[in-house]
Design a protein around this motif. Structure first.
Motif, short mmCIF file in Angstrom:
data_model
loop_
_atom_site.label_atom_id
_atom_site.label_comp_id
_atom_site.label_asym_id
_atom_site.label_seq_id
_atom_site.Cartn_x
_atom_site.Cartn_y
_atom_site.Cartn_z
N ILE A 200 -11.74 20.97 43.80
CA ILE A 200 -10.18 20.62 42.84
C ILE A 200 -10.31 19.45 41.99
O ILE A 200 -10.63 18.43 42.12
CB ILE A 200 -9.31 19.65 44.05
N VAL A 227 -5.40 19.66 38.90
CA VAL A 227 -4.08 19.15 39.10
C VAL A 227 -3.46 17.77 37.98
O VAL A 227 -4.65 17.62 37.27
CB VAL A 227 -4.88 17.43 39.92
N GLU A 228 -2.67 18.75 37.17
CA GLU A 228 -1.80 18.50 35.98
C GLU A 228 -1.81 16.96 35.92
O GLU A 228 -1.57 16.50 34.93
CB GLU A 228 -1.28 18.96 35.91
N LEU A 234 -3.71 13.10 45.64
CA LEU A 234 -3.50 14.62 45.63
C LEU A 234 -4.54 14.89 45.89
O LEU A 234 -4.82 15.94 46.84
CB LEU A 234 -2.48 15.12 44.46
N VAL A 235 -5.54 14.90 44.58
CA VAL A 235 -7.02 15.80 44.90
C VAL A 235 -7.23 15.74 45.98
O VAL A 235 -7.71 16.41 46.85
CB VAL A 235 -7.59 15.12 44.06
#
Length: 301
Positions: A200, A227-228, A234-235
């Protein structure tokens, strides 16, 4: 002579009724606060608290010391307020910038301490993803900024008008879903064991992460999800759901909202340095006072 910080800890426990609740109020972990109280009991030469299943209560000696401690702390608060007037900290505004991790986990106790010491200074806090906070300090938009850099990475130019003071260096660690085989060991994990692991990953064009991503790619880790935006929560959430493994700063792993397994990486060359950015000249008393509080807080961290 009793340490005022430990006296304040005892007063907080007396008011909160438990070490855990007092620790939350003061911005400590419960073990750290317990250590402060243990030192105070050694200084006093007698037990000050009785721990029980619902919290803690004062002994007779504890009640006596709390009554005196409140007077001492009140006098110190008055002294701080009077000194603030003398040093120009009785008004004005202190403008702060921070990135998300530090803003959530490290900055609040410092803000609380500053507000107690200098209640007349107005505080503003804005979010700046590094290195934008450095540019904001250079432009005069804010007075101080918490920022970070990664290793290995290409150096980011710093304007001549800005000084960066490193305050915390932390390693990056592996995060996995709970029970993952790679996290089931206490030894450091060789990077070569990441070969073939779905990663990730932060977006490769994110400047602060390019060097780290390059090292992981050479070790054979393959990007599973990009993950932009640089949001570590979130990661960790995607890792926790079993979509892959991640490599994040140790502080992020310790404070992840979702359950993750963790493991230190061999070599320790993947690191993040957190720094305070301020202007090289013209620092105000508020900037100096807040900077001192930050250094103390990060030293404890």
């Amino acid at each position: 002579m009793y340490d005022p910080t430990r006296l304040a800890a005892l007063v907080a426990v007396a008011e909160a009724g438990s070490i855990t609740r007092a620790a939350e109020r003061l911005g400590y972990t419960p073990p750290a606060l317990s250590q402060q109280l243990a030192k105070l009991e050694r200084e006093a030469g007698t037990p000050l608290l009785v721990r029980h299943h619902r919290g803690a209560r004062l002994t007779g000696a504890g009640e006596l010391l709390v009554a005196r401690a409140r007077r001492v702390l009140d006098e110190l608060e008055r002294a701080r307020h009077e000194l603030a007037r003398l040093t120009g900290l009785s008004g004005g505004t202190l403008r702060l910038g921070t990135f998300q991790t530090a803003g959530v986990h490290l900055l609040p106790p410092v803000l609380s301490a500053f507000r107690r010491a200098h209640p007349d200074v107005e505080l503003t806090v804005a979010d700046y993803e590094p290195p934008a906070g450095v540019a904001a300090v250079a432009a005069g938009e804010i007075d101080l900024a918490l920022t970070h850099t990664y290793e290995p990475a290409d150096p980011v130019p710093v304007p001549a008008s800005v000084v960066l003071e490193p305050v915390l260096v932390e390693e990056l660690v592996l995060v996995t879903a709970p029970g993952h085989a790679l996290a089931d060991a206490t030894s450091r994990l060789p990077l070569s064991e990441l070969a073939g692991q779905p990663l990730i990953s932060m977006a490769p064009d994110h400047p602060a992460r390019q060097g780290v991503e390059a090292v992981l790619a050479r070790a054979g880790a393959t990007a599973s999800v990009l993950v932009e935006t640089p949001v570590y929560a979130l990661v960790c959430a995607l890792v926790s759901a079993g979509l892959g493994v991640g490599v994040v700063p140790e502080m992020v792993a310790r404070t992840a909202v979702t359950p993750v397994g963790t493991r230190a990486l061999e070599g320790g060359e993947l690191r993040r340095t957190i720094s305070v950015a301020r202007r090289a000249e013209g620092a105000t008393p508020a900037v100096d006072a807040f900077g001192a509080l930050l250094r103390g807080a990060f030293a404890r961290a």
